[in-house]
Enzyme design. Sequence first.
Site, PDB file in Angstrom:
ATOM      1  N   GLY A 195       0.008  -7.322  -3.218  1.00 23.12           N
ATOM      2  CA  GLY A 195      -0.816  -7.555  -2.171  1.00 23.12           C
ATOM      3  C   GLY A 195      -2.161  -7.089  -2.559  1.00 23.12           C
ATOM      4  O   GLY A 195      -2.416  -6.140  -3.319  1.00 23.12           O
TER       5      GLY A 195
ATOM      6  N   HIS B 105      -7.482  -4.011   5.311  1.00 18.83           N
ATOM      7  CA  HIS B 105      -8.415  -3.973   4.207  1.00 18.83           C
ATOM      8  C   HIS B 105      -9.707  -4.723   4.752  1.00 18.83           C
ATOM      9  O   HIS B 105     -10.746  -4.482   4.399  1.00 18.83           O
ATOM     10  CB  HIS B 105      -8.094  -4.239   2.821  1.00 18.83           C
TER      11      HIS B 105
ATOM     12  N   HIS C 213      -1.169  -4.333   6.071  1.00 19.51           N
ATOM     13  CA  HIS C 213      -1.981  -3.392   5.126  1.00 19.51           C
ATOM     14  C   HIS C 213      -3.178  -4.233   4.493  1.00 19.51           C
ATOM     15  O   HIS C 213      -4.428  -3.515   4.707  1.00 19.51           O
ATOM     16  CB  HIS C 213      -1.041  -2.988   3.938  1.00 19.51           C
ATOM     17  N   GLU C 214      -2.869  -5.477   4.066  1.00 21.38           N
ATOM     18  CA  GLU C 214      -4.137  -6.071   3.641  1.00 21.38           C
ATOM     19  C   GLU C 214      -5.016  -6.639   4.733  1.00 21.38           C
ATOM     20  O   GLU C 214      -6.264  -6.716   4.383  1.00 21.38           O
ATOM     21  CB  GLU C 214      -3.588  -7.462   2.794  1.00 21.38           C
TER      22      GLU C 214
ATOM     23  N   CYS D  16      -2.244   3.395  -1.759  1.00 17.29           N
ATOM     24  CA  CYS D  16      -3.207   2.053  -1.978  1.00 17.29           C
ATOM     25  C   CYS D  16      -3.973   2.345  -3.339  1.00 17.29           C
ATOM     26  O   CYS D  16      -4.200   3.470  -3.713  1.00 17.29           O
ATOM     27  CB  CYS D  16      -4.097   2.045  -0.783  1.00 17.29           C
ATOM     28  N   LEU D  17      -4.106   1.154  -3.978  1.00 17.67           N
ATOM     29  CA  LEU D  17      -4.747   1.130  -5.391  1.00 17.67           C
ATOM     30  C   LEU D  17      -6.251   1.645  -4.953  1.00 17.67           C
ATOM     31  O   LEU D  17      -6.763   2.335  -6.130  1.00 17.67           O
ATOM     32  CB  LEU D  17      -4.852  -0.356  -5.799  1.00 17.67           C
TER      33      LEU D  17
ATOM     34  N   GLN E 134     -11.125  -5.436  -1.663  1.00 20.05           N
ATOM     35  CA  GLN E 134     -10.696  -4.356  -2.814  1.00 20.05           C
ATOM     36  C   GLN E 134     -11.371  -4.902  -4.150  1.00 20.05           C
ATOM     37  O   GLN E 134     -11.443  -4.018  -5.200  1.00 20.05           O
ATOM     38  CB  GLN E 134      -9.298  -4.484  -3.016  1.00 20.05           C
TER      39      GLN E 134
END
Length: 270
Positions: free
Chosen positions: A146, A237, A233-234, A191-192, A151
Site C-alpha cells: 500500500g 495517511h 492504514h492508507e 510504516c515506511l 507519502q
Amino acid sequence: MSRIDADNEHAGAADGQPADIAEPERGRHGELAADGRNGAPELAPDRAPELAPDRAPELAPDRAPELAPDVAQAREPNGADEPEPDQAPGLDPELQARRQAALAHVRQFGDPVLRSRARPVERFDRALREEVQRMGGLMHQAMGVGLAATQVGVLHRVLVYRVQADSPIVGLVNPEVEWSGREAEAMEEGCLSLPAVHLEVERPIFVRVSAQDLDGAPLTIEASGFEARVLQHEIDHLDGVLIVDRVPREERKQAIRAMREAQEAAAAAA
C-alpha cells in the site's frame, strides 16, 4: 502475534519490475471472496496485459529512473512494515538496492505533508493515470502492499494497494470509509514513513470503502481482514493520521524515541 505492514510486504516481486495497475470492477459491491478479498478480481500474471499507453503509460525514464544502489533507504508498513535490508533474508543485492532507491521517495516522519489532509481529485485525466502508475511502480519496487499519495509528497486523495505480493496493484481515487463493523482486532503495524516503529493498532475487521476508479466511475469495496487493514492504514495517511496517533500517549512517545535513535544511528553509519 502476527504483524501487518499496511504499506509494505517483502515477499514476491522477484523481478523487481513495476507492476501494472489493475482497475476494480465498477459500480457494484465487491463480494468477499473466501480469502477475504473483494470483488475486484485478481488477474493472474499471464492474464493481465500491459496497460496501453493511452490508458496508463509505463513509467517514463525521467519519472522512474533505474534504481541506483547508493540511494538512501526509508521504510514502510507490512501488516504495515518491512525489515531493513540487512534483516530481509532472501533479497539479492540488486533487489535490495532497488527497494532502497524506491523507499528514498517516501516522505519521513516530521515532513509536514504527512500531517496534511489530501484534497479530493476532480480531474480524471492522463496526468492522474501517470501519477497512479508512478505510485504503483514505487510501491512495487519497494515490495509494498500500500502507498498513499501524501507519502510521496502529493496532496491528492489517491492510494494504491495490493493484498498479496503477486496480486495486481489497484488504484483508488477519493477513497472514504463509509462503514466499519463493530468487531475489531489488534495487529502490529509499521510504516515506511516511520522507520523502526512497530505498534499494535486496533482496527475494525470489516469495512466498506467508497471510491472512484481512474475514469471517475464510482466503486464500492467491501473488505475484511488484511485488505480492510491496508485500506484503513492508507486512508489514514490521506487524512494526515499516522499509526502513532492510534496508540496511547506513552507508547507514542516510546515509538518516536526509538525512531529518532534509529535515524541517528543510520546517519552516524552513513
